[in-house]
Write an enzyme that holds these catalytic residues in place. Sequence first.
Site, PDB file in Angstrom:
ATOM      1  CB  ILE A 293      -0.956   0.017   1.208  1.00  0.00           C
ATOM      2  CG1 ILE A 293      -1.764  -1.283   1.287  1.00  0.00           C
ATOM      3  CG2 ILE A 293      -1.889   1.219   1.112  1.00  0.00           C
ATOM      4  CD1 ILE A 293      -2.699  -1.361   2.485  1.00  0.00           C
ATOM      5  CE1 TYR A 294       5.156   5.607   3.077  1.00  0.00           C
ATOM      6  CE2 TYR A 294       6.926   4.248   2.183  1.00  0.00           C
ATOM      7  CZ  TYR A 294       6.485   5.445   2.733  1.00  0.00           C
ATOM      8  OH  TYR A 294       7.361   6.482   2.913  1.00  0.00           O
ATOM      9  CB  SER A 295       5.317   0.173  -2.499  1.00  0.00           C
ATOM     10  OG  SER A 295       6.204  -0.319  -1.509  1.00  0.00           O
TER      11      SER A 295
END
Length: 224
Positions: A130-132
């Site tokens: 998700i962060y990536s």
Amino acid sequence: MTRALITGGASGLGAATAARLRQDGVEAITVDLAGGCDIVLDITDDEAVAAAAGRLGPIDILVNSAGIVGPNAPLVKTTTAQWKSVLDVNVVGTVTMMRAFVPGMVERGWGRVVNIASMAGKDGNPNLSIYSASKAAVIGLTKSAGKELATTGVLVNAIAPAVIATPMNEDTSPGVLAHITSLIPMKRVGRAEEVAELIAWLTSDKVTFSTGAVYDISGGRATY
């Protein structure tokens, strides 16, 4: 006096950036959701951001440093709610701030926007899908906005740090942190002050022919 607005300014990269810009005589205004800043603001709230823009008046520099990591979990174990939560802050919040403050910069013919992306947005970190993905989106929107605003005097660039010693990374699992630190040829994490120095340069008059670009600050990790 040049005026800067820094999201996520209560700690980490945001606080370090505010301190560094003040050394150059910039009026640096910090906003954050958690307090410990100049203005408490939820950057995902359109109405609150618009109201803040009306109160603050002209802003010359916008640094979008607010962000959340989200869950450390395999992609198939993530939930739609988790995706929406991270994307809302890291991507939509950045867009909301740009929509509120970039028009004034264009009107005055000068402005600097720096969006904080991440090496995760270029390489993809395992168990941080998700962060990536959110940081890849920040890179894409920076490139797009940079082209849109290229002749206005407003420059939009992004930085892609590797692991930096900030409170945000205190919640990252030790295993993930060890993995992404091992990818750095310098074999250490970065310091917030080192990142702030790059941001200070990007928000200055010294940069005049760069927009829509992504600047790595990764201890040599970058592969492209």
